[in-house]
Design a protein around this motif. Structure first.
Motif, mmCIF file in Angstrom:
data_model
loop_
_atom_site.group_PDB
_atom_site.id
_atom_site.type_symbol
_atom_site.label_atom_id
_atom_site.label_comp_id
_atom_site.label_asym_id
_atom_site.label_seq_id
_atom_site.Cartn_x
_atom_site.Cartn_y
_atom_site.Cartn_z
ATOM 1 N N THR A 265 0.820 -1.208 0.000
ATOM 2 C CA THR A 265 0.000 0.000 0.000
ATOM 3 C C THR A 265 0.859 1.266 0.000
ATOM 4 O O THR A 265 0.422 2.311 -0.471
ATOM 5 C CB THR A 265 -0.926 -0.002 1.236
ATOM 6 O OG1 THR A 265 -1.960 -0.968 1.017
ATOM 7 C CG2 THR A 265 -1.564 1.336 1.498
ATOM 8 N N ARG A 266 2.097 1.170 0.499
ATOM 9 C CA ARG A 266 2.947 2.349 0.681
ATOM 10 C C ARG A 266 3.997 2.525 -0.405
ATOM 11 O O ARG A 266 4.464 3.637 -0.636
ATOM 12 C CB ARG A 266 3.647 2.260 2.045
ATOM 13 C CG ARG A 266 2.716 2.363 3.233
ATOM 14 C CD ARG A 266 2.293 3.821 3.483
ATOM 15 N NE ARG A 266 3.350 4.543 4.162
ATOM 16 C CZ ARG A 266 4.056 5.532 3.645
ATOM 17 N NH1 ARG A 266 3.825 5.932 2.397
ATOM 18 N NH2 ARG A 266 5.001 6.152 4.332
ATOM 19 N N ALA A 267 4.417 1.448 -1.048
ATOM 20 C CA ALA A 267 5.503 1.544 -2.025
ATOM 21 C C ALA A 267 5.092 2.443 -3.190
ATOM 22 O O ALA A 267 4.024 2.254 -3.774
ATOM 23 C CB ALA A 267 5.877 0.152 -2.532
ATOM 24 N N ALA A 268 5.942 3.405 -3.535
ATOM 25 C CA ALA A 268 5.605 4.344 -4.603
ATOM 26 C C ALA A 268 6.853 5.068 -5.085
ATOM 27 O O ALA A 268 7.831 5.197 -4.356
ATOM 28 C CB ALA A 268 4.573 5.359 -4.108
ATOM 29 N N GLY A 269 6.797 5.544 -6.310
ATOM 30 C CA GLY A 269 7.891 6.335 -6.855
ATOM 31 C C GLY A 269 7.847 6.330 -8.367
ATOM 32 O O GLY A 269 7.693 5.274 -8.990
ATOM 33 N N LEU A 270 7.973 7.498 -8.987
ATOM 34 C CA LEU A 270 7.844 7.627 -10.438
ATOM 35 C C LEU A 270 9.134 8.125 -11.086
ATOM 36 O O LEU A 270 9.826 8.990 -10.548
ATOM 37 C CB LEU A 270 6.720 8.602 -10.778
ATOM 38 C CG LEU A 270 5.312 8.204 -10.315
ATOM 39 C CD1 LEU A 270 4.325 9.307 -10.665
ATOM 40 C CD2 LEU A 270 4.894 6.880 -10.935
ATOM 41 N N LEU B 201 11.465 7.889 0.611
ATOM 42 C CA LEU B 201 10.120 7.351 0.839
ATOM 43 C C LEU B 201 10.157 5.832 1.018
ATOM 44 O O LEU B 201 9.465 5.283 1.875
ATOM 45 C CB LEU B 201 9.212 7.698 -0.341
ATOM 46 C CG LEU B 201 8.698 9.126 -0.450
ATOM 47 C CD1 LEU B 201 7.881 9.282 -1.727
ATOM 48 C CD2 LEU B 201 7.866 9.499 0.756
ATOM 49 N N ALA B 202 10.961 5.157 0.205
ATOM 50 C CA ALA B 202 11.062 3.697 0.304
ATOM 51 C C ALA B 202 11.618 3.280 1.654
ATOM 52 O O ALA B 202 11.093 2.372 2.313
ATOM 53 C CB ALA B 202 11.942 3.160 -0.819
ATOM 54 N N ALA B 203 12.697 3.933 2.082
ATOM 55 C CA ALA B 203 13.315 3.595 3.361
ATOM 56 C C ALA B 203 12.373 3.876 4.522
ATOM 57 O O ALA B 203 12.216 3.061 5.440
ATOM 58 C CB ALA B 203 14.612 4.391 3.531
ATOM 59 N N SER B 204 11.721 5.018 4.473
ATOM 60 C CA SER B 204 10.784 5.405 5.532
ATOM 61 C C SER B 204 9.603 4.447 5.600
ATOM 62 O O SER B 204 9.149 4.063 6.687
ATOM 63 C CB SER B 204 10.286 6.833 5.284
ATOM 64 O OG SER B 204 9.330 7.217 6.231
ATOM 65 N N ALA B 205 9.104 4.038 4.436
ATOM 66 C CA ALA B 205 7.977 3.110 4.395
ATOM 67 C C ALA B 205 8.354 1.785 5.037
ATOM 68 O O ALA B 205 7.546 1.179 5.759
ATOM 69 C CB ALA B 205 7.529 2.886 2.953
ATOM 70 N N GLY B 206 9.573 1.319 4.787
ATOM 71 C CA GLY B 206 10.007 0.065 5.382
ATOM 72 C C GLY B 206 10.015 0.100 6.891
ATOM 73 O O GLY B 206 9.573 -0.844 7.566
ATOM 74 N N VAL B 207 10.505 1.206 7.453
ATOM 75 C CA VAL B 207 10.511 1.373 8.908
ATOM 76 C C VAL B 207 9.087 1.471 9.440
ATOM 77 O O VAL B 207 8.729 0.832 10.438
ATOM 78 C CB VAL B 207 11.313 2.633 9.306
ATOM 79 C CG1 VAL B 207 11.164 2.925 10.802
ATOM 80 C CG2 VAL B 207 12.784 2.462 8.947
#
Length: 436
Positions: free
Chosen positions: A190-195, A210-216
């Motif tokens: 639900t959180r993974a994103a990036g364009l 964003l990827a690192a923060s989402a993982g935490v």
């Protein structure tokens, strides 16, 4: 762990088994993860003064909160925010590692999450490095499962596949159960994103953060009791199905737990998009001075045409994604490994603009994504050709020597020596983060 067989393939189950089970990493994978840690830290330290780093640091400091993890440039903030800041900061220069199996930057998504949670939880350096290695391997596998259609559609694999790797590393440090790890990966869907639309702007390094923060975030929430669909990565309406994934199960899971694809990581020795490096390496062998060049034709894999073929960038960030600009810089004698070479002033040089307009970039399906072919025509009518493939073997000792030189140039010899010694001997984690 035992590698799944073709008749028992289940993406989430296999990834969970890998992320939570006992890991026996190859000596080469262990060496490479230490080298990538050194490279990542150096890129983060050197990226502190970049505009995107300043914006995110200011936000982190202004918001306050628990002092759980160190950010590049000093200071401690909540772990989730540290992962965001450090992910963006370490990718700000676009000088970090790349894995071409899925065209992603594993380090800048996974290491920030692992270091942030590692500090918060009091993990040892060996525990952190093992979790990061597992996370980066998992991100590569997810990237392979998503396939090139996902990337070509416009999704930034560093941010999408990378978020799942960050989740695995964080979840391993939190000692999530297999069911919890499955839910964390599902919540990450639900959180993974990036364009890729952000390439050439501050939005690209922000994607890594964003990827690192989402993982935490998702791993910590699941550890605290939040539940989620444990199959949301590969369910019918899950991440892969809704993000143009190809569902390459056999490719993604082949040898998982036994073969370490991370061993094939590629480190950068030019401070620009990795898609430009093969052309730079090829052209460097021709030894042509700018005034002699009548025409330069570069053939590259078509995938790079939408990634790093900005025709006339006006900023340092844009230059990092421009074949014509970096090749003109090289021909003019500017050091493409030096951070200061990439600037608005460089892009505005009349001699660079004149030379840039004599450089043509052509797509060639026959070339590998790691390969470039260069044809140079001199003003005296002589023609020269060169070809380079970034996948050509380089020994671990050669790689280490080049990386130590790169890191020393970025952060100084003393700092490099302290970090490298610490990473090799497994010093207390604080001795590493004190260098941030």
């Amino acid at each position: 762990m035992t590698s799944p067989t073709s008749d028992t393939l289940d993406l989430t189950a296999a990834l969970v088994d890998f992320a939570t089970g006992e890991v026996t990493a190859s000596p080469l994978a262990q060496r490479m993860v230490r080298l990538s840690t050194l490279d990542w830290i150096a890129c983060g330290i050197a990226g502190v003064d970049e505009p995107v780093s300043g914006v995110l640091r200011a936000q982190a400091i202004s918001e306050g909160g628990a002092a759980q993890a160190t950010i590049f440039g000093g200071g401690q903030v909540p772990a989730r925010m540290a992962a965001l800041v450090n992910g963006a900061t370490s990718h700000a220069l676009d000088y970090d590692d790349t894995h071409f199996a899925h065209i992603g930057h594993p380090a800048v998504a996974v290491f920030p999450a692992a270091f942030a949670l590692g500090q918060q939880l009091g993990a040892s350096l060996p525990q952190l490095l093992e979790a990061a290695l597992v996370g980066m391997e998992l991100s590569i596998r997810v990237g392979l499962w998503l396939g090139r259609s996902h990337y070509q559609q416009g999704f930034h694999q560093t941010a999408t596949a990378g978020a799942f790797g960050a989740t695995a590393a964080a979840g391993r440090l939190l000692q999530l159960t297999p069911h919890q790890m499955a839910m964390a990966l599902g919540l990450c869907a639900t959180r993974a994103a990036g364009l890729k639309a952000q390439f050439g702007t501050m939005g690209k390094p922000y994607n890594a953060g964003l990827a690192a923060s989402a993982g935490v975030e998702v791993s910590s929430l699941v550890a605290m009791g939040l539940t989620a669909n444990a199959q949301a990565l590969d369910a019918a309406l899950g991440f892969g199905a809704t993000h143009h994934g190809e569902a390459n199960l056999d490719l993604a899971l082949q040898g998982l737990g036994q073969t370490w694809l991370f061993e094939g990581i590629s480190h950068k020795f030019h401070a620009c998009c990795h898609g430009l490096h093969a052309a730079l390496e090829a052209t460097a062998t021709l030894d042509l001075a700018a005034p002699e060049i009548a025409q330069l034709v570069v053939r590259t894999h078509p995938r790079w045409m939408t990634v790093c073929n900005q025709l006339a960038p006006t900023s340092g960030l844009g230059a990092k994604f421009s074949y014509r600009t970096v090749l003109a810089m090289q021909a003019l004698g500017l050091d493409t490994a030096a951070l200061d070479s990439y600037s608005a002033a460089t892009c505005a040089l009349p001699e660079l603009i004149a030379l840039r307009d004599r450089i043509e970039i052509e797509p060639d399906e026959a070339l590998a994504e790691t390969e470039a072919h260069v044809l140079a025509l001199r003003r005296d009518g002589k023609r020269f050709e060169a070809r380079h493939d970034l996948q050509l073997p380089i020994s671990p000792d050669q790689r280490e020597a080049r990386l130590l030189g790169k890191v020393a140039a970025l952060i100084g010899t003393d700092r490099q020596a302290t970090l490298w010694q610490g990473l090799q001997t497994g010093v207390p984690l604080a001795e590493i983060t004190d260098q941030f």
